[in-house]
Design a protein around this motif. Structure first.
Motif, mmCIF file in Angstrom:
data_model
loop_
_atom_site.group_PDB
_atom_site.id
_atom_site.type_symbol
_atom_site.label_atom_id
_atom_site.label_comp_id
_atom_site.label_asym_id
_atom_site.label_seq_id
_atom_site.Cartn_x
_atom_site.Cartn_y
_atom_site.Cartn_z
ATOM 1 N N ARG A 243 1.024 -18.817 -18.540
ATOM 2 C CA ARG A 243 -0.011 -18.237 -19.009
ATOM 3 C C ARG A 243 -1.052 -18.631 -18.064
ATOM 4 O O ARG A 243 -1.653 -19.642 -17.725
ATOM 5 C CB ARG A 243 -0.312 -19.165 -20.381
ATOM 6 C CG ARG A 243 -0.483 -18.535 -21.701
ATOM 7 C CD ARG A 243 -1.088 -19.217 -22.668
ATOM 8 N NE ARG A 243 -0.136 -19.318 -23.664
ATOM 9 C CZ ARG A 243 0.143 -20.690 -24.051
ATOM 10 N NH1 ARG A 243 -0.458 -21.882 -23.701
ATOM 11 N NH2 ARG A 243 1.161 -20.919 -25.002
ATOM 12 N N SER B 136 4.781 -26.956 -35.132
ATOM 13 C CA SER B 136 4.363 -25.703 -34.576
ATOM 14 C C SER B 136 4.307 -25.588 -32.995
ATOM 15 O O SER B 136 3.993 -26.782 -32.443
ATOM 16 C CB SER B 136 2.905 -25.271 -34.994
ATOM 17 O OG SER B 136 2.397 -24.186 -34.538
ATOM 18 N N THR C 6 11.446 -19.368 -30.096
ATOM 19 C CA THR C 6 11.927 -19.006 -28.524
ATOM 20 C C THR C 6 13.339 -19.122 -28.610
ATOM 21 O O THR C 6 14.281 -18.533 -27.987
ATOM 22 C CB THR C 6 11.167 -19.929 -27.806
ATOM 23 O OG1 THR C 6 9.835 -19.876 -27.819
ATOM 24 C CG2 THR C 6 11.885 -19.708 -26.156
HETATM 25 N N1 LIG Z 1 4.979 -14.902 -25.058
HETATM 26 C C1 LIG Z 1 4.662 -16.227 -24.647
HETATM 27 N N2 LIG Z 1 3.646 -16.375 -23.839
HETATM 28 C C2 LIG Z 1 3.267 -17.519 -23.481
HETATM 29 N N3 LIG Z 1 3.491 -18.657 -24.120
HETATM 30 C C3 LIG Z 1 4.416 -18.423 -25.272
HETATM 31 C C4 LIG Z 1 4.806 -17.146 -25.795
HETATM 32 N N4 LIG Z 1 5.728 -17.207 -26.637
HETATM 33 C C5 LIG Z 1 5.874 -18.760 -26.929
HETATM 34 N N5 LIG Z 1 5.011 -19.283 -26.169
HETATM 35 C C6 LIG Z 1 4.486 -20.678 -26.170
HETATM 36 O O1 LIG Z 1 5.865 -21.468 -26.110
HETATM 37 C C7 LIG Z 1 5.729 -22.576 -26.905
HETATM 38 C C8 LIG Z 1 6.923 -22.343 -27.941
HETATM 39 O O2 LIG Z 1 6.580 -21.426 -28.825
HETATM 40 P P1 LIG Z 1 7.433 -20.891 -30.235
HETATM 41 O O3 LIG Z 1 6.934 -19.698 -30.774
HETATM 42 O O4 LIG Z 1 8.927 -20.783 -29.525
HETATM 43 O O5 LIG Z 1 7.216 -22.279 -31.072
HETATM 44 P P2 LIG Z 1 7.619 -22.372 -32.946
HETATM 45 O O6 LIG Z 1 8.243 -23.596 -32.909
HETATM 46 O O7 LIG Z 1 8.396 -21.080 -33.043
HETATM 47 O O8 LIG Z 1 6.073 -22.446 -33.199
HETATM 48 P P3 LIG Z 1 5.432 -21.818 -34.745
HETATM 49 O O9 LIG Z 1 6.298 -22.732 -35.715
HETATM 50 O O10 LIG Z 1 4.102 -21.976 -34.599
HETATM 51 O O11 LIG Z 1 5.998 -20.393 -34.903
HETATM 52 C C9 LIG Z 1 4.242 -22.565 -27.483
HETATM 53 O O12 LIG Z 1 3.737 -23.769 -26.583
HETATM 54 C C10 LIG Z 1 3.801 -21.434 -27.555
HETATM 55 O O13 LIG Z 1 2.557 -21.135 -27.202
#
Ligand SMILES: Nc1ncnc2c1ncn2[C@@H]1O[C@H](COP(=O)(O)OP(=O)(O)OP(=O)(O)O)[C@@H](O)[C@H]1O
Length: 254
Positions: free
Chosen positions: A24, A51, A57
């Motif tokens: 990012r 979160s 991911t």
């Molecule tokens: N396409 C992307 N570009 C940049 N950062 C990303 C991207 N996708 C996810 N992230 C970052 O990677 C990390 C993990 O994100 P992820 O969506 O897998 O978490 P999550 O546990 O599913 O979250 P949530 O419960 O909020 O959906 C976070 O810090 C998120 O901001």
């Protein structure tokens, strides 16, 4: 009930030292930080965590929708990490099923036509009896001719489930599958997922924020900061499962 699926492989999905880094601007985000885990064939796993802990991911990488930065991912014994996009697309089409929070049904098509779609994409002629069986398996045998707008939210998610399972995938990935449903309807969809695991040994990985939803699984994997923080095996006879899961989530979020 006995399992009808070929369970010759003990592990349906395996991640080995998987890292996923997002960039990012000048910042690098470690979404997955060395995750190694196997998901047993015929098992139902819930993936939880605060979160941003990496749940989506993990699901996206394991399902071949996204590529890990490093590490290996095996689906039904095949290493998908090195596959080109064409092969990964074929793998997703033939061997993986998805359900999401949004049902993603095609509004102009009937329930039966929606369920047929993956077969058509695979270049197969849709067998009406096969589609009818898939709809009956999710309790919608009588609704084959209805369009999504004529179905309730829970019924639409069950159509999405029949569509995900029509190709008999090795793994079903579910990302917040009950996120858009009310409590009662959520429980019905979760009970159906559980039934599919028990009766058809359908390997299922589900991301959820809801401890009650997670309590339908055999095991809960907790992520924190892109790493596996804990693993909780669940005993179906233990009525305190949701409370135990919620307590562990609270600890991780503290
Ligand atoms: N396409 C992307 N570009 C940049 N950062 C990303 C991207 N996708 C996810 N992230 C970052 O990677 C990390 C993990 O994100 P992820 O969506 O897998 O978490 P999550 O546990 O599913 O979250 P949530 O419960 O909020 O959906 C976070 O810090 C998120 O901001």
């Amino acid at each position: 009930m006995t399992a009808t699926r070929d369970s010759s492989l003990a592990t349906a999905v395996e991640l080995r030292a998987v890292h996923k880094v997002y960039h990012r601007g000048t910042q690098a985000v470690q979404a997955l930080d060395g995750v190694s885990i196997g998901f047993a064939t015929g098992s139902f796993t819930a993936i939880m965590g605060p979160s941003g802990s990496g749940k989506s991911t993990l699901l996206q990488c394991a399902a071949g929708l996204d590529e890990p930065t490093s590490g290996q991912i095996f689906v039904a014994g095949d290493d998908i990490s090195g596959m080109d996009e064409r092969r990964r697309t074929a793998l997703r089409r033939d061997r993986i099923g998805f359900v999401f929070q949004a049902f993603n049904l095609v509004a102009s098509l009937t329930a039966a036509q929606n369920v047929e779609l993956p077969l058509r994409f695979a270049g197969r002629r849709a067998d009406r009896a096969e589609v009818a069986r898939a709809l009956a398996a999710v309790g919608l045998g009588e609704r084959a001719g209805h369009r999504p707008s004529e179905l309730s939210g829970g019924q639409q998610q069950r159509v999405a489930l029949a569509r995900a399972l029509i190709t008999r995938p090795d793994v079903l990935f579910a990302d917040e599958p009950t996120g858009a449903l009310d409590t009662k309807t959520s429980r019905e969809v979760l009970a159906l997922l559980r039934l599919l695991v028990d009766q058809q040994a359908q390997t299922t990985l589900m991301v959820t924020h809801d401890p009650v939803a997670a309590s339908y699984a055999d095991v809960v994997i907790f992520l924190k900061d892109g790493r596996i923080a804990d693993r909780m095996a669940l005993d179906p006879a233990d009525a305190s499962r949701p409370a135990r899961i919620a307590a562990q989530m609270a600890r991780l979020e503290a």
